[in-house]
Write a protein that holds these residues in place. Structure first.
Motif, PDB file in Angstrom:
ATOM      1  N   THR A   1      13.510  -6.367  -1.397  1.00 55.00           N
ATOM      2  CA  THR A   1      12.694  -7.562  -1.595  1.00 55.00           C
ATOM      3  C   THR A   1      11.353  -7.182  -2.223  1.00 55.00           C
ATOM      4  N   GLY A   2      10.985  -7.875  -3.301  1.00 59.31           N
ATOM      5  CA  GLY A   2       9.719  -7.603  -3.977  1.00 59.31           C
ATOM      6  C   GLY A   2       9.750  -6.410  -4.896  1.00 59.31           C
ATOM      7  N   LEU A   3      10.934  -5.863  -5.142  1.00 56.84           N
ATOM      8  CA  LEU A   3      11.057  -4.640  -5.934  1.00 56.84           C
ATOM      9  C   LEU A   3      11.954  -4.845  -7.152  1.00 56.84           C
ATOM     10  N   THR A   4      11.742  -4.012  -8.141  1.00 58.95           N
ATOM     11  CA  THR A   4      12.529  -4.038  -9.367  1.00 58.95           C
ATOM     12  C   THR A   4      13.319  -2.739  -9.507  1.00 58.95           C
ATOM     13  N   ILE A   5      14.572  -2.873  -9.889  1.00 60.28           N
ATOM     14  CA  ILE A   5      15.431  -1.728 -10.177  1.00 60.28           C
ATOM     15  C   ILE A   5      15.567  -1.630 -11.691  1.00 60.28           C
ATOM     16  N   ALA A   6      15.361  -0.434 -12.218  1.00 58.28           N
ATOM     17  CA  ALA A   6      15.445  -0.211 -13.660  1.00 58.28           C
ATOM     18  C   ALA A   6      16.191   1.086 -13.923  1.00 58.28           C
ATOM     19  N   PRO A   7      16.814   1.212 -15.084  1.00 55.48           N
ATOM     20  CA  PRO A   7      17.460   2.490 -15.423  1.00 55.48           C
ATOM     21  C   PRO A   7      16.439   3.625 -15.391  1.00 55.48           C
ATOM     22  N   ALA A   8      16.837   4.760 -14.853  1.00 60.16           N
ATOM     23  CA  ALA A   8      15.936   5.906 -14.799  1.00 60.16           C
ATOM     24  C   ALA A   8      15.916   6.652 -16.121  1.00 60.16           C
TER      25      ALA A   8
ATOM     26  N   GLN B   1       4.220   5.412  -5.755  1.00 65.69           N
ATOM     27  CA  GLN B   1       4.653   4.026  -5.709  1.00 65.69           C
ATOM     28  C   GLN B   1       6.135   3.876  -6.036  1.00 65.69           C
ATOM     29  N   ALA B   2       6.804   4.989  -6.307  1.00 66.91           N
ATOM     30  CA  ALA B   2       8.245   4.934  -6.567  1.00 66.91           C
ATOM     31  C   ALA B   2       8.979   4.860  -5.237  1.00 66.91           C
ATOM     32  N   HIS B   3       9.530   3.710  -4.927  1.00 68.09           N
ATOM     33  CA  HIS B   3      10.247   3.558  -3.672  1.00 68.09           C
ATOM     34  C   HIS B   3      11.518   4.404  -3.666  1.00 68.09           C
TER      35      HIS B   3
ATOM     36  N   SER C   1       0.827  -1.200   0.000  1.00 64.89           N
ATOM     37  CA  SER C   1       0.000   0.000   0.000  1.00 64.89           C
ATOM     38  C   SER C   1       0.858   1.245   0.000  1.00 64.89           C
ATOM     39  N   ILE C   2       0.205   2.393  -0.276  1.00 62.89           N
ATOM     40  CA  ILE C   2       0.933   3.661  -0.248  1.00 62.89           C
ATOM     41  C   ILE C   2       1.503   3.913   1.135  1.00 62.89           C
ATOM     42  N   THR C   3       0.742   3.564   2.178  1.00 63.04           N
ATOM     43  CA  THR C   3       1.240   3.757   3.543  1.00 63.04           C
ATOM     44  C   THR C   3       2.511   2.963   3.766  1.00 63.04           C
ATOM     45  N   ASP C   4       2.511   1.695   3.303  1.00 68.40           N
ATOM     46  CA  ASP C   4       3.704   0.873   3.450  1.00 68.40           C
ATOM     47  C   ASP C   4       4.871   1.470   2.672  1.00 68.40           C
ATOM     48  N   THR C   5       4.574   1.987   1.477  1.00 70.30           N
ATOM     49  CA  THR C   5       5.624   2.586   0.655  1.00 70.30           C
ATOM     50  C   THR C   5       6.300   3.737   1.382  1.00 70.30           C
ATOM     51  N   MET C   6       5.509   4.563   2.047  1.00 72.70           N
ATOM     52  CA  MET C   6       6.057   5.766   2.676  1.00 72.70           C
ATOM     53  C   MET C   6       6.901   5.443   3.901  1.00 72.70           C
ATOM     54  N   SER C   7       6.826   4.218   4.405  1.00 69.54           N
ATOM     55  CA  SER C   7       7.645   3.842   5.562  1.00 69.54           C
ATOM     56  C   SER C   7       8.842   2.996   5.144  1.00 69.54           C
ATOM     57  N   TRP C   8       9.160   3.011   3.852  1.00 66.44           N
ATOM     58  CA  TRP C   8      10.168   2.100   3.317  1.00 66.44           C
ATOM     59  C   TRP C   8      11.582   2.594   3.627  1.00 66.44           C
ATOM     60  N   ASN C   9      12.341   1.806   4.362  1.00 65.87           N
ATOM     61  CA  ASN C   9      13.777   2.011   4.594  1.00 65.87           C
ATOM     62  C   ASN C   9      14.180   3.438   4.991  1.00 65.87           C
ATOM     63  N   PRO C  10      13.533   4.038   5.976  1.00 65.03           N
ATOM     64  CA  PRO C  10      13.924   5.404   6.356  1.00 65.03           C
ATOM     65  C   PRO C  10      15.341   5.479   6.924  1.00 65.03           C
TER      66      PRO C  10
ATOM     67  N   VAL D   1      16.503  11.301  -5.271  1.00 65.87           N
ATOM     68  CA  VAL D   1      15.642  12.383  -5.741  1.00 65.87           C
ATOM     69  C   VAL D   1      14.228  12.187  -5.206  1.00 65.87           C
ATOM     70  N   LEU D   2      13.760  10.944  -5.260  1.00 64.79           N
ATOM     71  CA  LEU D   2      12.511  10.540  -4.610  1.00 64.79           C
ATOM     72  C   LEU D   2      12.827   9.378  -3.688  1.00 64.79           C
ATOM     73  N   TRP D   3      12.098   9.323  -2.583  1.00 62.73           N
ATOM     74  CA  TRP D   3      12.268   8.185  -1.672  1.00 62.73           C
ATOM     75  C   TRP D   3      10.932   7.913  -1.005  1.00 62.73           C
ATOM     76  N   ALA D   4      10.474   6.666  -1.103  1.00 59.47           N
ATOM     77  CA  ALA D   4       9.200   6.278  -0.496  1.00 59.47           C
ATOM     78  C   ALA D   4       8.075   7.197  -0.944  1.00 59.47           C
ATOM     79  N   GLY D   5       8.078   7.541  -2.238  1.00 55.77           N
ATOM     80  CA  GLY D   5       7.021   8.360  -2.797  1.00 55.77           C
ATOM     81  C   GLY D   5       7.094   9.823  -2.451  1.00 55.77           C
TER      82      GLY D   5
END
Length: 261
Positions: A77-84, A137-139, A2-11, A148-152
């Motif tokens: 975990t559960g995430l994909t890294i791609a060229p920006a 949703q951009a972690h 969820s968006i809430t989970d995203t915003m708490s990602w790896n602070p 530049v962006l982190w946890a949305g």
């Protein structure tokens, strides 16, 4: 997720990256990585290691050396890294050699990448589309090794901040609109630049204006210019933009090589 989970990602990892003044390696681990490198391909359960602005390693099991190297570790975990940065020509099969690819997560290349959920990144275009249409949703979005962006959430010094602290080493994005002309009085680049065939005479004046003479035709093009480092941008009075580059005592512009007359 969820968006809430995203915003708490790896602070904690973000805090370490932002305060990283010692050149510590940063490791994004246990990710699916779309390298876009035709030799490396796509990897699952893999690691992306960068130091400063450059990717230095990609592949499985790099995390085993994280403790030895005092690396900052980000669990993906559960995430994909791609060229920006998307190399659309490569995606369409328009580049024949690996060395021609301009946007890959290859060791030695700039660490420009984004991190999104696996289900939103079946390929590089869908990953970028997620960033553009669902930025919450951009972690992570990392440019030259800096978030530049982190946890949305936007991470930028001067305006947006993270946890009340301006991000070191990052400045605000350029403001839209035509900048005011600078006073270039005394600049060594002010004067008349002439190409080797004496066809093009380009006068740069201290008030930020240029005036071109071409083949003896005066005022062929006129407009404003701005200098940023060794780059010069032109906005012609007819409405078009152009640019040039200062290389030593030469000004390269639209196929012409000029020197001060």
């Amino acid at each position: 997720m969820s968006i809430t989970d995203t915003m708490s990602w790896n602070p904690e990892a973000l805090d370490e990256i932002l305060s990283n003044d010692e050149g510590r390696p940063v490791l994004f681990t246990n990710a699916r990585i779309l390298t876009m490198d035709p030799l490396i391909g796509t990897m699952t359960g893999a690691d992306l290691l960068f130091v400063g602005p450059l990717v230095v390693g990609v592949g499985p099991a790099i995390v085993t050396a994280a403790g030895d190297d005092n690396a900052i570790v980000v669990d993906c975990t559960g995430l994909t890294i791609a060229p920006a940065v998307v190399d659309a020509v490569a995606l369409a099969g328009g580049r024949g050699h690996r060395s021609e690819y301009v946007a890959t997560l290859t060791p030695g290349n700039t660490a420009d990448f984004l991190v999104v959920p696996d289900e939103l990144a079946t390929d590089v275009p869908s990953a970028v589309a997620t960033l553009m249409t669902r930025p919450e949703q951009a972690h992570a979005l990392v440019a030259a090794g800096r978030p530049v962006l982190w946890a949305g959430t936007e991470v930028r010094a001067g305006t947006a901040v993270w946890a009340g602290t301006a991000v070191p080493g990052r400045t605000a994005a350029p403001e839209a609109g035509i900048p005011a002309a600078a006073d270039l009085t005394g600049s060594p680049r002010v004067g008349v630049w002439i190409d080797k065939n004496d066809f093009l005479h380009q006068e740069l004046t201290a008030d930020g204006r240029y005036d071109e003479t071409r083949g003896g035709r005066r005022h062929a093009y006129q407009g404003r210019y701005w200098i940023d480092g060794d780059r010069i941008d032109y906005l012609d009075d007819l409405g078009f933009w152009a640019y040039g580059e200062f290389l030593g005592d030469e000004l390269h512009h639209a196929g012409y090589v000029m020197k001060l007359g």
